[in-house]
Design a protein around this motif. Structure first.
Motif, PDB file in Angstrom:
ATOM      1  N   GLY A  46       0.834  -1.192   0.000  1.00  0.00           N
ATOM      2  CA  GLY A  46       0.000   0.000   0.000  1.00  0.00           C
ATOM      3  C   GLY A  46       0.869   1.241   0.000  1.00  0.00           C
ATOM      4  O   GLY A  46       1.970   1.241   0.562  1.00  0.00           O
ATOM      5  N   VAL A  47       0.381   2.308  -0.621  1.00  0.00           N
ATOM      6  CA  VAL A  47       1.134   3.557  -0.731  1.00  0.00           C
ATOM      7  C   VAL A  47       0.234   4.717  -0.331  1.00  0.00           C
ATOM      8  O   VAL A  47      -0.903   4.821  -0.820  1.00  0.00           O
ATOM      9  CB  VAL A  47       1.656   3.779  -2.176  1.00  0.00           C
ATOM     10  CG1 VAL A  47       2.390   5.111  -2.284  1.00  0.00           C
ATOM     11  CG2 VAL A  47       2.574   2.634  -2.596  1.00  0.00           C
ATOM     12  N   SER A  48       0.724   5.579   0.552  1.00  0.00           N
ATOM     13  CA  SER A  48      -0.032   6.746   0.976  1.00  0.00           C
ATOM     14  C   SER A  48       0.160   7.897  -0.004  1.00  0.00           C
ATOM     15  O   SER A  48       1.260   8.119  -0.507  1.00  0.00           O
ATOM     16  CB  SER A  48       0.415   7.197   2.374  1.00  0.00           C
ATOM     17  OG  SER A  48       0.106   6.228   3.342  1.00  0.00           O
ATOM     18  N   LEU A  49      -0.920   8.616  -0.247  1.00  0.00           N
ATOM     19  CA  LEU A  49      -0.906   9.802  -1.097  1.00  0.00           C
ATOM     20  C   LEU A  49      -1.378  11.000  -0.283  1.00  0.00           C
ATOM     21  O   LEU A  49      -2.171  10.841   0.643  1.00  0.00           O
ATOM     22  CB  LEU A  49      -1.833   9.592  -2.299  1.00  0.00           C
ATOM     23  CG  LEU A  49      -1.494   8.443  -3.255  1.00  0.00           C
ATOM     24  CD1 LEU A  49      -2.558   8.350  -4.354  1.00  0.00           C
ATOM     25  CD2 LEU A  49      -0.114   8.628  -3.865  1.00  0.00           C
ATOM     26  N   PRO A  50      -0.901  12.209  -0.621  1.00  0.00           N
ATOM     27  CA  PRO A  50       0.032  12.520  -1.710  1.00  0.00           C
ATOM     28  C   PRO A  50       1.455  12.131  -1.349  1.00  0.00           C
ATOM     29  O   PRO A  50       1.766  11.936  -0.164  1.00  0.00           O
ATOM     30  CB  PRO A  50      -0.102  14.043  -1.832  1.00  0.00           C
ATOM     31  CG  PRO A  50      -0.420  14.486  -0.436  1.00  0.00           C
ATOM     32  CD  PRO A  50      -1.320  13.423   0.121  1.00  0.00           C
ATOM     33  N   PRO A  51       2.351  12.034  -2.346  1.00  0.00           N
ATOM     34  CA  PRO A  51       3.757  11.751  -2.052  1.00  0.00           C
ATOM     35  C   PRO A  51       4.367  12.850  -1.181  1.00  0.00           C
ATOM     36  O   PRO A  51       4.012  14.020  -1.311  1.00  0.00           O
ATOM     37  CB  PRO A  51       4.410  11.733  -3.444  1.00  0.00           C
ATOM     38  CG  PRO A  51       3.289  11.551  -4.411  1.00  0.00           C
ATOM     39  CD  PRO A  51       2.084  12.197  -3.786  1.00  0.00           C
ATOM     40  N   LEU A  52       5.272  12.443  -0.292  1.00  0.00           N
ATOM     41  CA  LEU A  52       5.991  13.406   0.556  1.00  0.00           C
ATOM     42  C   LEU A  52       7.484  13.090   0.452  1.00  0.00           C
ATOM     43  O   LEU A  52       7.994  12.250   1.194  1.00  0.00           O
ATOM     44  CB  LEU A  52       5.525  13.294   2.008  1.00  0.00           C
ATOM     45  CG  LEU A  52       4.058  13.611   2.302  1.00  0.00           C
ATOM     46  CD1 LEU A  52       3.756  13.374   3.777  1.00  0.00           C
ATOM     47  CD2 LEU A  52       3.719  15.041   1.913  1.00  0.00           C
TER      48      LEU A  52
END
Length: 296
Positions: free
Chosen positions: A50-56
């Motif tokens: 899983g990937v959290s958005l927005p990118p940081l």
């Protein structure tokens, strides 16, 4: 939508011959930092990451003032004493899992330093060092060994044990972060990597109240296949793959009631921990995954 396609283009699926991950949306989540705004999660249908958005690209601003839960800001008085007992048990369990007692250990991303101090107390004949974002050590490590991550390169190959408990999920680029962590281990040294498990049984049962849905602080949400592939690709040899039952019920209950974590929720979590452990043991879906690996 732009963020989704950008990440899909650059993140290669380890279970599909390096093809781009096939992401699907898990929806919007609460911004628990109050610093980002709208946050969401996408997940690969193949490797499960899983990937959290927005990118940081730089997450350091999230940890100013050591106010996030990673620094145990609620650990005072009786809460601190209870967590001290828990961290000592965790440190003893870790030492039992290791093939050799370390002579020089590093706790990467040491947070409050409470676990680091407990490990140091159990290893009187070894040096135990903490490292994190900040130039000064946390109060728990006052007078003990510590250095800021910004100076980590001068400590390359210096430690026969490097731990990174619940660290990799805090960076958008876990591949680069793992390489930086591994560089601190001596050849033949041991690395202990632990992360929350996106396939934990509580993910579905508790929904967004589950403690590890800690956005935007948690950037990557690992499945077991995704974590193992990451460690394999870093050139490390996996020696143990261990299910870990992290005591998350207290903070999950606080999340469910929309309240900050406090002593009553901590005590409720302790009371519910046997049930949590039993559920994870029977389902085979632990709250966290620990990999013990060797640097070649």
């Amino acid at each position: 939508m732009t963020n989704r396609h950008t990440i899909a283009d650059v993140r290669r699926c380890p279970l599909d011959n390096g093809q781009p991950c096939d992401f699907t949306s898990l929806g919007s989540f609460i911004d628990k930092s109050g610093k980002v705004g709208e946050v969401s999660v996408i997940r690969c249908t193949r490797c499960g990451i899983g990937v959290s958005l927005p990118p940081l690209p730089d997450v350091a601003f999230l940890y100013d003032g050591r106010e996030s839960q990673d620094f145990q800001p609620d650990a005072r008085g009786l809460s601190h004493r209870i967590k001290d007992i828990a961290f000592r048990r965790q440190a003893r369990a870790l030492l039992r899992q290791l093939a050799h007692r370390p002579k020089a250990a590093l706790d990467f991303g040491c947070g409050s330093g409470q676990f680091t101090r407990c490990l140091d107390d159990l290893l009187p004949c070894a040096t135990v060092t903490g490292t994190d974002f900040h130039s000064e050590p946390p109060a728990e490590l006052a007078g003990r060994d510590y250095f800021p991550i910004a100076t980590a390169s001068v400590h390359a190959d210096a430690f026969d044990l490097v731990t990174a408990f619940h660290v990799l999920e805090h960076d958008d680029d876990p591949e680069s972060l793992l390489n930086r962590i591994a560089a601190l281990a001596a050849p033949g040294g041991t690395l202990v990597i632990e992360v929350p498990n996106i396939d934990c049984m509580w993910t579905r049962l508790l929904g967004q109240a589950w403690d590890a849905w800690y956005l935007p602080f948690h950037r990557i949400h690992f499945s077991r296949p995704a974590l193992r592939a990451l460690i394999d690709n870093a050139g490390l040899t996996i020696e143990q793959d261990i299910d870990i039952c992290v005591p998350t019920m207290g903070r999950s209950l606080a999340n469910a009631f929309g309240r900050p974590n406090s002593l009553p929720f901590l005590l409720a979590g302790i009371a519910l921990h046997p049930l949590q452990w039993l559920g994870e043991a029977l389902s085979g879906k632990p709250s966290a995954i620990r990999i013990i690996a060797r640097k070649n």
